[in-house]
Design a protein around this motif. Structure first.
Motif, short mmCIF file in Angstrom:
data_model
loop_
_atom_site.label_atom_id
_atom_site.label_comp_id
_atom_site.label_asym_id
_atom_site.label_seq_id
_atom_site.Cartn_x
_atom_site.Cartn_y
_atom_site.Cartn_z
N PRO A 1 -8.50 -11.47 -7.41
CA PRO A 1 -7.99 -10.20 -6.90
C PRO A 1 -8.99 -9.07 -7.15
CG PRO A 1 -6.86 -10.81 -8.92
CD PRO A 1 -7.76 -11.95 -8.56
N ARG A 2 -8.93 -8.05 -6.30
CA ARG A 2 -9.78 -6.87 -6.50
C ARG A 2 -9.37 -6.17 -7.78
NH1 ARG A 2 -7.53 -5.45 -1.66
NH2 ARG A 2 -6.99 -3.44 -2.60
N LEU A 3 -10.29 -5.42 -8.34
CA LEU A 3 -10.04 -4.73 -9.60
C LEU A 3 -8.86 -3.77 -9.50
CD1 LEU A 3 -10.81 -4.21 -12.52
CD2 LEU A 3 -12.47 -2.53 -11.71
N ASP A 4 -8.72 -3.05 -8.41
CA ASP A 4 -7.61 -2.11 -8.28
C ASP A 4 -6.26 -2.83 -8.31
OD1 ASP A 4 -8.29 -3.14 -5.67
OD2 ASP A 4 -7.09 -1.56 -4.76
N LEU A 5 -6.21 -4.05 -7.77
CA LEU A 5 -4.98 -4.84 -7.83
C LEU A 5 -4.72 -5.31 -9.26
CD1 LEU A 5 -2.57 -6.27 -6.55
CD2 LEU A 5 -4.12 -8.16 -5.96
N VAL A 6 -5.75 -5.74 -9.94
CA VAL A 6 -5.60 -6.18 -11.34
C VAL A 6 -5.07 -5.02 -12.18
CG1 VAL A 6 -6.81 -7.06 -13.37
CG2 VAL A 6 -7.40 -7.92 -11.11
N VAL A 7 -5.58 -3.82 -11.93
CA VAL A 7 -5.11 -2.63 -12.66
C VAL A 7 -3.63 -2.38 -12.37
CG1 VAL A 7 -5.35 -0.11 -12.86
CG2 VAL A 7 -7.39 -1.56 -12.82
N LYS A 8 -3.22 -2.48 -11.12
CA LYS A 8 -1.81 -2.29 -10.75
C LYS A 8 -0.91 -3.31 -11.44
CE LYS A 8 -2.54 -0.38 -6.12
NZ LYS A 8 -2.37 -0.65 -4.67
N GLU B 1 5.56 -6.45 -3.71
CA GLU B 1 5.45 -5.47 -4.81
C GLU B 1 4.06 -4.84 -4.86
OE1 GLU B 1 6.51 -3.50 -8.53
OE2 GLU B 1 7.80 -4.60 -7.14
N PHE B 2 3.04 -5.63 -4.58
CA PHE B 2 1.67 -5.16 -4.74
C PHE B 2 0.93 -4.94 -3.41
CE2 PHE B 2 2.78 -7.14 -8.78
CZ PHE B 2 2.55 -6.07 -9.62
N GLY B 3 1.64 -5.05 -2.29
CA GLY B 3 1.03 -4.77 -1.00
C GLY B 3 -0.05 -5.75 -0.59
N ILE B 4 0.18 -7.01 -0.87
CA ILE B 4 -0.76 -8.07 -0.48
C ILE B 4 0.02 -9.15 0.26
CG2 ILE B 4 -2.44 -7.60 -2.30
CD1 ILE B 4 -1.17 -9.83 -3.96
N THR B 5 -0.66 -10.17 0.71
CA THR B 5 0.01 -11.25 1.43
C THR B 5 0.37 -12.40 0.48
OG1 THR B 5 -2.02 -12.44 1.95
CG2 THR B 5 -1.31 -10.72 3.51
N PRO B 6 1.41 -13.15 0.80
CA PRO B 6 1.73 -14.33 0.00
C PRO B 6 0.57 -15.33 -0.04
CG PRO B 6 3.58 -13.77 1.40
CD PRO B 6 2.44 -12.89 1.81
N ARG C 1 6.51 -15.94 -4.27
CA ARG C 1 5.22 -15.30 -3.98
C ARG C 1 5.38 -14.08 -3.07
NH1 ARG C 1 2.08 -20.81 -2.74
NH2 ARG C 1 1.55 -21.35 -4.89
N SER C 2 6.28 -14.20 -2.11
CA SER C 2 6.49 -13.10 -1.16
C SER C 2 6.96 -11.83 -1.87
CB SER C 2 7.50 -13.49 -0.08
OG SER C 2 6.98 -14.51 0.72
#
Length: 118
Positions: A42-49, A24-29, A18-19
């Motif tokens: 997840p937020r839409l911008d994260l889903v897009v990434k 990779e996506f700038g979020i927390t584990p 998970r880490s």
């Protein structure tokens, strides 16, 4: 929706843990764990990434089970490879046939018909 299932699949198959996915996506584990367990979305911008990173459409990442897409892609790659091998084999057979025909024509030109008995 399959977003939680798909994130869990991507973490399991494309990252060490998970880490690594989180980095990779700038979020927390912790956020990843919540997405996997369907405790948060997840937020839409994260889903897009995520979709862009794995060359998936938004509808695939959100609405499809990508484990099935992976299996279909593997099957298609296998079928494509088999088709390429068959095409290569056909090309070689055609080349050999043309070579044999060329050699027969050469023999016909070089040797008179009556000298080729038997």
């Amino acid at each position: 929706m399959f977003i939680n299932h798909n994130i869990k699949h991507l973490v399991k198959t494309k990252f060490r843990n998970r880490s690594a996915f989180a980095d990779e996506f700038g979020i927390t584990p912790t956020a990843v764990a919540k997405y996997e367990k369907n405790l948060a979305l997840p937020r839409l911008d994260l889903v897009v990434k995520i979709a862009d990173r794995f060359e998936l459409s938004l509808s695939e990442i959100v609405l499809s089970d990508i484990t099935l897409l992976d299996k279909n892609k593997k099957a298609n790659k296998s079928t494509k490879k088999e088709s390429e091998l068959i095409a290569e084999k056909d090309r070689r057979i055609k080349e050999l046939t043309e070579t044999i025909e060329y050699q027969r024509n050469l023999i016909d030109k070089l040797l008179p018909a009556n000298s080729r008995t038997g």
